[in-house]
Scaffold this motif. Sequence first.
Motif, short mmCIF file in Angstrom:
data_model
loop_
_atom_site.label_atom_id
_atom_site.label_comp_id
_atom_site.label_asym_id
_atom_site.label_seq_id
_atom_site.Cartn_x
_atom_site.Cartn_y
_atom_site.Cartn_z
N SER A 54 -2.97 -4.84 1.43
CA SER A 54 -1.43 -5.10 1.53
C SER A 54 -1.35 -6.91 1.35
N SER A 55 -2.80 -7.36 1.37
CA SER A 55 -2.37 -8.84 1.24
C SER A 55 -2.59 -9.33 -0.26
N GLU A 56 -2.79 -8.29 -1.14
CA GLU A 56 -3.19 -8.64 -2.70
C GLU A 56 -1.75 -8.19 -3.46
N THR A 57 -1.44 -8.95 -4.23
CA THR A 57 -0.15 -8.82 -5.22
C THR A 57 -0.72 -8.53 -6.43
N PRO A 58 -1.11 -7.39 -7.10
CA PRO A 58 -1.55 -7.06 -8.32
C PRO A 58 -0.52 -7.47 -9.33
#
Length: 158
Positions: A109-113
Amino acid sequence: MKKTTLLNACLAGVLAIGTIPAVHAEEGAQFPRVTDKVTKEECSACHMAYSAAMLPKRSWRAIVSDLSNHFGEDASLDAATTKHIRKWLEANAADTGGRAPVMLRGVSSSETPLRISKLPVMVRVHKYEVSKRMRDRAGSMSNCNACHRGAESGFFED
Ligand code: HEC
Ligand code: HEC
């Protein structure tokens, strides 16, 4: 044969998707198509209109907030159009109305693909069956419709 390979990979637990469940999609389709006219028009000028259900809300927000610096291109639009598109994509994202949590497997949830083609699920699905020749012919893994004729309508099983 092709299908069996993918299915085996799934059954082996490498990737727990057989067919991606279709929610809110046309009958038989895996992903809902872009039904918003403005989004469809503006976001298919350079590539196919990607289903909003393929990325989480935060990704669409990030992408549409930075259109002047869009994968090396300037895809900027006026403020009102940008806002309209952002709202529509956010409302129909994988983790909102598009409901395709399968796309977010392996994404923290901390990644923004920013790329659908680089999502862990997509990398796995394509790992075994895409030859170098196919890839070269498509030009880029972003060109879903080069290999999946029904891509824009949400069909990927061909
Ligand atoms: C001026 C041309 C242009 C327009 C207009 C444009 N894009 Fe793109 N887009 C690109 C290019 C170039 C890439 C990178 C393609 C590649 O790597 O092969 C890209 C890639 C993408 C990707 C990542 C694809 C992948 O690899 O998974 C997404 C998502 C995306 N665009 C969304 C949008 C949205 C949403 C809009 C409408 C607001 C839009 N694009 C409008 C040029 C454009
Ligand atoms: C170079 C060719 C190529 C490109 C480009 C490509 N794919 Fe695929 N894709 C394949 C092949 C081959 C398979 C495995 C055989 C099949 O199921 O169609 C596959 C499988 C899939 C599946 C699984 C289908 C199933 O059976 O459940 C999905 C979903 C998918 N691709 C989505 C995408 C998306 C989204 C893009 C663009 C971001 C994309 N693909 C780009 C070749 C490609």
